[in-house]
Design a protein around this motif. Structure first.
Motif, PDB file in Angstrom:
ATOM      1  N   ILE A 161       0.695  -1.143  -0.058  1.00 51.35           N
ATOM      2  CA  ILE A 161      -0.022   0.018  -0.019  1.00 51.35           C
ATOM      3  C   ILE A 161       0.811   1.097   0.137  1.00 51.35           C
ATOM      4  N   PHE A 162       0.687   2.234  -0.818  1.00 51.13           N
ATOM      5  CA  PHE A 162       1.338   3.295  -1.034  1.00 51.13           C
ATOM      6  C   PHE A 162       1.578   4.300   0.215  1.00 51.13           C
ATOM      7  N   ASP A 163       2.597   4.640   0.704  1.00 50.36           N
ATOM      8  CA  ASP A 163       2.973   5.290   1.720  1.00 50.36           C
ATOM      9  C   ASP A 163       3.819   6.546   1.330  1.00 50.36           C
ATOM     10  N   PRO A 164       3.185   7.812   1.222  1.00 48.36           N
ATOM     11  CA  PRO A 164       3.952   8.939   0.942  1.00 48.36           C
ATOM     12  C   PRO A 164       5.368   9.503   1.334  1.00 48.36           C
ATOM     13  N   LYS A 165       5.371   8.630   2.666  1.00 52.81           N
ATOM     14  CA  LYS A 165       6.610   8.914   3.431  1.00 52.81           C
ATOM     15  C   LYS A 165       7.861   8.025   2.858  1.00 52.81           C
ATOM     16  N   ILE A 172       0.269   0.520  -4.307  1.00 54.22           N
ATOM     17  CA  ILE A 172      -0.962   1.126  -4.819  1.00 54.22           C
ATOM     18  C   ILE A 172      -1.304   2.368  -4.119  1.00 54.22           C
ATOM     19  N   ASP A 173      -1.681   3.413  -4.759  1.00 58.42           N
ATOM     20  CA  ASP A 173      -1.976   4.474  -4.258  1.00 58.42           C
ATOM     21  C   ASP A 173      -3.682   4.805  -4.463  1.00 58.42           C
ATOM     22  N   PHE A 174      -4.407   4.343  -3.342  1.00 56.09           N
ATOM     23  CA  PHE A 174      -6.210   4.306  -3.569  1.00 56.09           C
ATOM     24  C   PHE A 174      -6.556   5.833  -3.784  1.00 56.09           C
ATOM     25  N   LYS A 175      -5.820   6.814  -3.264  1.00 58.44           N
ATOM     26  CA  LYS A 175      -6.303   8.011  -3.607  1.00 58.44           C
ATOM     27  C   LYS A 175      -6.250   8.664  -4.996  1.00 58.44           C
ATOM     28  N   LYS A 176      -5.104   8.402  -5.403  1.00 61.34           N
ATOM     29  CA  LYS A 176      -4.883   8.721  -6.867  1.00 61.34           C
ATOM     30  C   LYS A 176      -4.994   7.747  -8.061  1.00 61.34           C
ATOM     31  N   ASN A 177      -5.532   6.461  -7.703  1.00 59.11           N
ATOM     32  CA  ASN A 177      -5.829   5.399  -8.514  1.00 59.11           C
ATOM     33  C   ASN A 177      -4.425   5.379  -9.380  1.00 59.11           C
ATOM     34  N   THR A 178      -3.504   4.793  -8.668  1.00 61.62           N
ATOM     35  CA  THR A 178      -2.140   4.569  -9.504  1.00 61.62           C
ATOM     36  C   THR A 178      -1.575   3.600  -8.685  1.00 61.62           C
ATOM     37  N   VAL A 179      -0.590   2.896  -9.495  1.00 63.39           N
ATOM     38  CA  VAL A 179       0.096   2.022  -8.838  1.00 63.39           C
ATOM     39  C   VAL A 179       1.648   2.358  -9.278  1.00 63.39           C
ATOM     40  N   HIS A 180       2.431   2.398  -8.306  1.00 67.78           N
ATOM     41  CA  HIS A 180       3.867   2.984  -8.110  1.00 67.78           C
ATOM     42  C   HIS A 180       4.952   1.707  -8.219  1.00 67.78           C
ATOM     43  N   THR A 231      -0.009  -7.531   8.315  1.00 64.44           N
ATOM     44  CA  THR A 231       1.441  -7.008   9.099  1.00 64.44           C
ATOM     45  C   THR A 231       2.439  -6.556   8.290  1.00 64.44           C
ATOM     46  N   GLU A 232       2.704  -7.092   7.339  1.00 59.08           N
ATOM     47  CA  GLU A 232       3.879  -6.812   6.447  1.00 59.08           C
ATOM     48  C   GLU A 232       3.324  -5.726   5.113  1.00 59.08           C
ATOM     49  N   GLY A 233       2.253  -5.474   5.065  1.00 58.06           N
ATOM     50  CA  GLY A 233       1.691  -4.351   4.210  1.00 58.06           C
ATOM     51  C   GLY A 233       1.512  -4.803   2.478  1.00 58.06           C
ATOM     52  N   TRP A 234       1.533  -6.290   2.596  1.00 56.20           N
ATOM     53  CA  TRP A 234       1.368  -6.577   0.864  1.00 56.20           C
ATOM     54  C   TRP A 234      -0.099  -6.491   0.417  1.00 56.20           C
ATOM     55  N   LEU A 235      -0.286  -6.018  -0.517  1.00 58.09           N
ATOM     56  CA  LEU A 235      -1.629  -6.080  -0.988  1.00 58.09           C
ATOM     57  C   LEU A 235      -2.163  -7.229  -1.261  1.00 58.09           C
ATOM     58  N   PHE A 236      -1.309  -8.231  -1.653  1.00 57.01           N
ATOM     59  CA  PHE A 236      -2.034  -9.768  -1.993  1.00 57.01           C
ATOM     60  C   PHE A 236      -1.181 -10.511  -0.920  1.00 57.01           C
ATOM     61  N   PRO A 237      -1.332 -10.477   0.161  1.00 59.03           N
ATOM     62  CA  PRO A 237      -0.313 -11.553   1.159  1.00 59.03           C
ATOM     63  C   PRO A 237      -1.136 -12.820   1.240  1.00 59.03           C
ATOM     64  N   THR A 238      -0.408 -13.840   1.956  1.00 56.83           N
ATOM     65  CA  THR A 238      -0.990 -15.138   2.148  1.00 56.83           C
ATOM     66  C   THR A 238      -1.568 -14.875   3.293  1.00 56.83           C
ATOM     67  N   THR A 239      -2.098 -16.009   3.656  1.00 58.46           N
ATOM     68  CA  THR A 239      -3.182 -15.924   4.838  1.00 58.46           C
ATOM     69  C   THR A 239      -2.425 -15.541   6.192  1.00 58.46           C
ATOM     70  N   HIS A 240      -1.218 -15.806   6.038  1.00 57.23           N
ATOM     71  CA  HIS A 240      -0.082 -15.604   7.439  1.00 57.23           C
ATOM     72  C   HIS A 240       0.247 -14.233   7.358  1.00 57.23           C
ATOM     73  N   GLY A 241       0.029 -13.343   6.261  1.00 56.46           N
ATOM     74  CA  GLY A 241       0.543 -12.142   6.047  1.00 56.46           C
ATOM     75  C   GLY A 241       2.085 -12.109   5.382  1.00 56.46           C
ATOM     76  N   THR A 242       2.308 -13.003   4.991  1.00 58.82           N
ATOM     77  CA  THR A 242       3.697 -12.860   4.306  1.00 58.82           C
ATOM     78  C   THR A 242       3.535 -12.728   2.732  1.00 58.82           C
ATOM     79  N   ARG A 243       4.740 -12.460   1.809  1.00 52.03           N
ATOM     80  CA  ARG A 243       4.396 -11.997   0.468  1.00 52.03           C
ATOM     81  C   ARG A 243       3.975 -13.390   0.082  1.00 52.03           C
TER      82      ARG A 243
END
Length: 325
Positions: A161-165, A172-180, A231-243
């Motif tokens: 998930i896109f973080d401006p910081k 992915i930036d949900f506000k601007k509808n873009t994928v960086h 927990t790791e921030g992936w858009l499409f994680p596994t059920t355990h939260g990993t890549r």
């Protein structure tokens, strides 16, 4: 010695050469080394004895006979030639006989064109609809995302998930509808050694627009995920939260849907072929804007984008061309 050198290159995170390349080269060179000519394997020969005549009259004909396709023969010959360049660099031989040999090898451009033609046929609208109808509901967004962004699977599994910081991480930036697209999965020597690094090339760094409706659906999907999966921030994680695992996506999502849809095996697209659907759809709707398509696809070469030129239908352009004659 050459493979040790290649392994060092593969371990360089900034090199385009990766462990996938190393694995392929190792396989090709192992096959080449095992070739037997006049009762003597290539591996047993002195590199200085592999002159131009030997390459033309013995090595290449034998290699072709031992390969199931001309593409495989070309790939093995290319790997062997690269090894011979290393021998030149190490002053074991004065020049590369593979480069000087007068042999007729398949043209890579023609190979790529045929490969794209076959791939495009497998992602026809009718075929894709049959597949989508049989993709498990919990995985449909993964397939739709691939179809509507054209990202490579190595890029898609690395999307957060896109973080401006943390612009460098992209996402992915949900506000601007873009994928960086700034990161991609890089293969290690083993699966556990895989890591997230730079995209395939400098051209791979790009910003891809996403349909606002799909962006909203993705946002709602992500917000509804259990906390442990985020927990790791992936858009499409596994059920355990990993890549996510790209091999699992291909086998357990795409191929499973193809099987359920009753498609013949030779009509099953790979995950990479979903990029073909994105490219041809974009070019149809945008009047063959190959410059922008190259940018969106992350192609480093314009010639790669032009492989789709025979699949673009622009009725308005065709009417204008017909009327100009």
């Amino acid at each position: 010695e050459y493979l040790k050198h290649a392994k060092n290159r593969a371990e360089d995170p900034h090199a385009r050469y990766n462990f996938n390349s190393l694995t392929n080269q190792r396989i090709h060179l192992t096959k080449c080394s095992a070739l037997t000519i006049d009762d003597l394997a290539i591996a047993k020969r002195n590199v200085a004895d592999l002159d131009v005549d030997f390459i033309e009259q013995d090595f290449w004909p034998t290699l072709k006979r031992n390969c199931k396709s001309s593409v495989t023969a070309l790939n093995r010959f290319t790997a062997f030639r690269q090894m011979m360049f290393y021998c030149v660099k190490k002053k074991q031989i004065p020049s590369n006989p593979c480069s000087k040999a007068d042999i007729e090898t398949p043209k890579r451009q023609e190979i790529w064109e045929k490969k794209v033609d076959r791939g495009v046929a497998k992602v026809s609208p009718e075929n894709l609809q049959r597949i989508l109808d049989h993709v498990a509901p919990e995985h449909q967004l993964k397939v739709l995302f691939a179809l509507e962004t054209g990202l490579r699977i190595s890029e898609q599994v690395a999307i957060k998930i896109f973080d401006p910081k943390r612009v460098a991480e992209g996402g992915i930036d949900f506000k601007k509808n873009t994928v960086h697209v700034t990161r991609a999965l890089k293969m290690g020597e083993t699966y556990s050694g895989s890591y997230i690094g730079e995209p395939k090339s400098k051209s791979g760094r790009r910003v891809v627009p996403v349909d606002p409706h799909l962006s909203q659906i993705l946002k709602e999907y992500y917000m509804a995920l259990p906390v442990k999966m985020k927990t790791e921030g992936w858009l499409f994680p596994t059920t355990h939260g990993t890549r996510g695992d790209s091999s699992n996506w291909r086998e357990r999502i795409l191929y499973k849907a193809c099987r359920k849809a009753g498609l013949e095996r030779d009509l099953w697209p790979t995950w990479h072929m979903l990029r073909h659907a994105y490219a041809t759809t974009y070019l149809h709707k945008r009047g063959g804007n190959f410059d922008r398509a190259k940018e969106l696809m992350g192609h480093s070469s314009y010639q790669t984008t032009l492989l789709y030129r025979h699949h673009v239908v622009d009725e308005e352009r065709d009417r204008a061309d017909a009327g100009a004659v």
